[in-house]
Design a protein around this motif. Structure first.
Motif, PDB file in Angstrom:
ATOM      1  N   LEU B  68       9.327  13.982  47.214  1.00  0.00           N
ATOM      2  CA  LEU B  68       8.147  14.331  48.012  1.00  0.00           C
ATOM      3  C   LEU B  68       8.115  13.518  49.308  1.00  0.00           C
ATOM      4  O   LEU B  68       7.488  13.923  50.286  1.00  0.00           O
ATOM      5  N   SER B  69       8.796  12.377  49.302  1.00  0.00           N
ATOM      6  CA  SER B  69       8.890  11.542  50.516  1.00  0.00           C
ATOM      7  C   SER B  69       9.959  12.046  51.474  1.00  0.00           C
ATOM      8  O   SER B  69      10.150  11.463  52.534  1.00  0.00           O
ATOM      9  N   GLY B  70      10.700  13.070  51.074  1.00  0.00           N
ATOM     10  CA  GLY B  70      11.715  13.637  51.969  1.00  0.00           C
ATOM     11  C   GLY B  70      13.142  13.257  51.615  1.00  0.00           C
ATOM     12  O   GLY B  70      14.078  13.675  52.294  1.00  0.00           O
ATOM     13  N   LEU B  71      13.319  12.464  50.549  1.00  0.00           N
ATOM     14  CA  LEU B  71      14.681  12.136  50.106  1.00  0.00           C
ATOM     15  C   LEU B  71      15.196  13.239  49.171  1.00  0.00           C
ATOM     16  O   LEU B  71      14.450  14.130  48.786  1.00  0.00           O
TER      17      LEU B  71
END
Lengths: 269, 166
Positions: B68-71
């Motif tokens: 969800l953080s973009g990783l």
């Protein structure tokens, strides 16, 4: 400032009380246990949006205290007023146990044992990406009975996640009674010390204490500056309404019209 | 002392394909709950390889949050530990958040048989039956090394939660 918090928390207590009565749902006792912490936290947290669509500071809350979050966020204009007015209404997204509502409530912490693991994931991601901001997690003391919380505690300390702040709403009760009578988690602070966390202990209804602990630096010394922080906040379940305080009946009990009216009477002072 | 043989099997093809993708994508992270002898170590993906220890419950939830953080997290272990053990975390944390987590379950070779039921499937579709119930989960069952490479690339090409059996 403390008076501002006091007035704000009083307003939020009235709002949450009406929401839970409207929904005929549970958890008023637990909501009033954490609402002073959440009042201050939602004032201090930087909820501006980053490129990845998340807020700069990430706030993860106890899923069954979602009424508090809806009330705080709606008051700030970050959620629609409908979250308060139609709390628990079928066909809306305003469930009484938190489901993900990004960006301000990014993670559905519905089942217990997910808050700190998710917090560690968000905090580690920030480290990997070199992103600013902190990750705040509010858990109950009962969350310390869960294995995944301790897995997360180990990983957070191992990776020195100094951008992670855990607040434990220590009211001493689980759903069915005192933790001392189910599986006791005390001494709380010693456990976190032993896991290499930076521990502070406060009164979870004292706005000055809460603010100082959240801002944090005075509590951090020596090598522990690089470690994750835990704030153990002593609280009273049902705080603010005399007939609810430390009465675990109000973990589950829905509110009657009479109880609403009596409680509002006390909160209107 | 026994010789360590590095044979080109499904696991090796997965790791090599992932390393290839990671050369141009710094969002890829590899989470290993203390498994992977002879396949991965701390030199694999420096700064983006995490042996989280025997913490599958937490690791699966962390992976969802990292996604969800973009990783782009890849969680790798033997099948039972990333399926049955983490059933609820896959359901709630990964699938209910539509989190871009790739789950790699190692079926293992003939030598696994004598590890007993804890490390093996009780019937051939036990893991797949569970994963099929998971909302939005993409399931890949490669049979050959070529399949592994193609399916890892396919799973990488979209953001849906995926289960790849190696």
């Amino acid at each position: 400032m403390e008076n501002d918090y006091k007035n704000l928390a009083l307003e939020l207590r009235r709002t949450v009380l009406k929401m839970i009565h409207h929904a005929q749902s549970s958890h008023i006792g637990s909501c009033f246990s954490s609402i002073d912490i959440m009042t201050v936290l939602y004032e201090l947290a930087d909820l501006s949006l980053l490129e990845n669509g998340l807020t700069k500071d990430i706030v993860l809350i106890k899923s069954w205290n979602v009424a508090n979050a809806y009330a705080c966020l709606a008051r700030k204009g970050l959620l629609p007023q409908e979250a308060v007015e139609r709390y628990g209404d079928e066909g809306t997204q305003w469930t009484t146990i938190l489901e993900p509502i990004p960006p301000y409530l990014p993670f559905g912490t519905g089942a217990m044992g997910y808050i700190l693991p998710a917090g560690v994931g968000f905090a580690l991601a920030k480290k990997i990406k070199g992103e600013e901001g902190k990750v705040y997690c509010i858990i109950s003391d009962a969350e310390m009975q869960i294995g995944s919380t301790w897995e997360a505690a180990i990983i957070a300390a191992h990776h020195k996640l100094d951008n992670l702040v855990l607040i434990i709403d220590w009211n001493g009760f689980g759903a069915m009674g005192k933790l001392k009578e189910s599986s006791d988690v005390e001494p709380l602070g010693d456990k976190w010390e032993a896991f290499n966390w930076n521990v502070s202990r406060i009164n979870g209804h004292h706005y000055g204490d809460i603010e100082r602990a959240l801002v944090g630096e005075p509590f951090v010394e020596g090598h522990k500056q690089t470690m994750p922080r835990v704030i153990i906040a002593r609280t009273t379940k049902g705080k603010g309404v005399s007939f609810m305080e430390n009465q675990n009946l109000y973990h589950y009990k829905q509110l009657s019209d009479e109880e609403l009216s009596e409680a509002l009477g006390e909160l209107n002072g | 002392m026994g010789e360590i043989i590095q044979k080109e099997d499904h696991r090796r093809v997965f790791i090599n394909t992932l390393l290839e993708l990671a050369e141009t994508d710094d969002k890829i992270v590899l989470l290993i709950p203390d498994v992977g002898f002879n396949y991965v170590n701390s030199d694999t993906l420096p700064g983006r390889y995490f042996n989280t220890g025997v913490t599958e419950y937490c690791t699966m939830v962390m992976a969802a949050a990292m996604a969800l953080s973009g990783l782009k997290p890849y969680v790798y272990s033997m099948i039972p530990f990333v399926t049955f053990r983490t059933h609820e975390m896959v359901r709630n944390a990964v699938c209910c958040h539509k989190a871009n987590v790739k789950i790699l379950g190692v079926l293992g070779g003939p030598s696994y048989k004598m590890l007993g039921p804890s490390h093996n499937l009780l019937h051939p579709m036990e893991d797949v039956n569970m994963m099929q119930e998971m909302p939005g989960m993409q399931i890949y069952l490669p049979q050959t090394n070529e399949d592994v490479r193609a399916m890892v690339l396919d799973a990488y090409s979209h953001e849906k939660p995926s289960y790849i059996r190696l």
